[in-house]
Design a protein around this motif. Structure first.
Motif, mmCIF file in Angstrom:
data_model
loop_
_atom_site.group_PDB
_atom_site.id
_atom_site.type_symbol
_atom_site.label_atom_id
_atom_site.label_comp_id
_atom_site.label_asym_id
_atom_site.label_seq_id
_atom_site.Cartn_x
_atom_site.Cartn_y
_atom_site.Cartn_z
ATOM 1 N N VAL A 1 21.677 -51.410 89.517
ATOM 2 C CA VAL A 1 22.566 -52.282 89.624
ATOM 3 C C VAL A 1 21.986 -53.932 89.635
ATOM 4 O O VAL A 1 22.540 -54.698 88.953
ATOM 5 N N ASP B 1 37.555 -57.099 84.916
ATOM 6 C CA ASP B 1 37.161 -55.660 85.224
ATOM 7 C C ASP B 1 38.098 -54.548 85.246
ATOM 8 O O ASP B 1 37.678 -53.455 84.622
ATOM 9 N N VAL C 1 28.776 -62.431 89.935
ATOM 10 C CA VAL C 1 29.679 -62.763 88.900
ATOM 11 C C VAL C 1 30.733 -63.926 89.274
ATOM 12 O O VAL C 1 30.983 -64.608 88.650
ATOM 13 N N TRP D 1 27.297 -50.518 82.363
ATOM 14 C CA TRP D 1 28.647 -50.707 83.058
ATOM 15 C C TRP D 1 29.101 -49.583 83.691
ATOM 16 O O TRP D 1 29.812 -49.813 84.599
ATOM 17 N N SER E 1 23.108 -56.176 86.626
ATOM 18 C CA SER E 1 24.102 -57.272 86.978
ATOM 19 C C SER E 1 23.511 -58.694 86.656
ATOM 20 O O SER E 1 24.330 -59.479 86.184
ATOM 21 N N LEU F 1 27.558 -50.147 87.213
ATOM 22 C CA LEU F 1 28.278 -51.462 87.918
ATOM 23 C C LEU F 1 29.752 -51.230 88.081
ATOM 24 O O LEU F 1 30.054 -51.776 89.292
ATOM 25 N N ALA G 1 26.158 -57.805 93.493
ATOM 26 C CA ALA G 1 26.497 -58.310 92.141
ATOM 27 C C ALA G 1 27.740 -58.727 91.846
ATOM 28 O O ALA G 1 27.937 -59.610 90.869
ATOM 29 N N ARG G 2 28.912 -58.407 92.498
ATOM 30 C CA ARG G 2 30.280 -58.969 92.369
ATOM 31 C C ARG G 2 30.360 -60.480 92.596
ATOM 32 O O ARG G 2 30.973 -61.337 92.065
#
Lengths: 215, 215
Positions: B65, B171, B133, B108, B69, B111, B129-130
């Motif tokens: 992850v 997403d 982003v 992906w 990411s 993630l 990770a989110r």
């Protein structure tokens, strides 16, 4: 045994009470930490009876997801149906969605916060809930396309695209709401309409954005 | 023991090879069904060595992850930075995102598909990770607001709102891409720009959508 425990209730009523209790406990503790004893206690019923009604801790969670997603979809649908144009329907539907999330925090925790450690049955129920919401929004967008007139070459695939974008945006914005609890659901809806409606109206009217040319 | 196993490699190189193998196995089998034996076999290294390097099956997933990411964020950032206007930066960033998802399916899956049954460490890494982003997109939107000029009364909260909506939409649209594998990533980007850019441009220019009046 308390008086509450002794009450004799129809199965359907008892089941709803158990789901109420389960929703409260799951949203407060998370799936892992939640224990069926607390749910039984809160529902005023014995633990074996809880298992008899809903099978297992997983079964309880699945029942919560199913009931709350149906409520969410019903709230969205009812609000959207009252609108007399695509613009009003979208606005009303999104308003209902954000109001539901603000008012029913417990429901949204169960639907949105996929606690780690859940099994296949729960994952499948959550996926079904998302498909159900998606179908509702796709229908709304498809109606918007149909009303947009014959000049527009948009099909089911386009409606599904717009629905995916809208549902994903709204879903993610509930995290933003949590970061900004002072923001009313109505304000969140207005902001999102600002961001997507003008573009959507143009798409429905058949206009196409193109990448800017080099200057 | 094969020749491959006997190779002496620097720790950092070996670690990357293990993560390559783990990513392949996790994305193919899912977290639950994946076994460390297969990862070790694929990496050409013994199972105890895999544990020595990355601790546990959970540690392997966390490493996947984290690395993927970082790659995704780097691809987005690099593309966006090349743009010379907010419009081009957003277009380039989204193009890079959808291209990454199409080209690196395994990354992906890890993630995006939060397999049920994962522990706290993985949930925390996915959340990080989110956030990473989100920070990238928020920065891009904030720059857009700044360049929009002084007349616009938009702040960090607004940038964060737009970022949440965009990231959520993108997403969710990867699910749409999976349903429509014949659609090129560039086309997906164009559709999303169509939906959001006009509205965003207006928001950045300080225009406000208002609910329609009763007629």
């Amino acid at each position: 045994m308390t008086d509450k425990r002794r009450r004799r209730l129809p199965r359907s009523v008892r089941e709803q009470e158990i789901i109420d209790a389960a929703l409260h406990v799951f949203s407060k503790r998370g799936y892992h930490a939640a224990v069926v004893d607390e749910i039984a206690e809160l529902a005023g019923i014995s633990k074996p009876m809880v298992y008899l009604y809903l099978g297992s801790k997983e079964g309880l969670f699945v029942a919560c997801v199913r009931r709350e997603s149906e409520r969410l979809v019903a709230a969205f649908r009812e609000a959207a149906q009252a609108g007399d144009s695509p613009e009003r329907r979208l606005w009303a539907g999104l308003s209902a969605f954000f109001a539901f999330v603000a008012e029913h925090r417990g429901s949204w925790v169960v639907l949105h916060r996929q606690s780690p450690g859940q099994g296949e049955a729960i994952a499948e129920e959550l996926a079904a809930a998302r498909r159900s919401v998606m179908a509702e929004v796709t229908g709304l967008v498809r109606d918007g396309i149909t009303e947009g007139g014959g000049a527009v070459q948009l099909g089911d695939q386009d409606a599904d695209f717009v629905a995916h974008a809208l549902v994903g945006a709204a879903d993610s914005l509930t995290d933003w709401m949590e970061l900004h609890p002072e923001q009313a659901p109505g304000g969140v809806t207005l902001r999102l309409m600002n961001m997507v409606w003008v573009g959507m109206r143009n798409v429905l009217a058949g206009e196409v954005w193109a990448p800017p040319h080099d200057e």
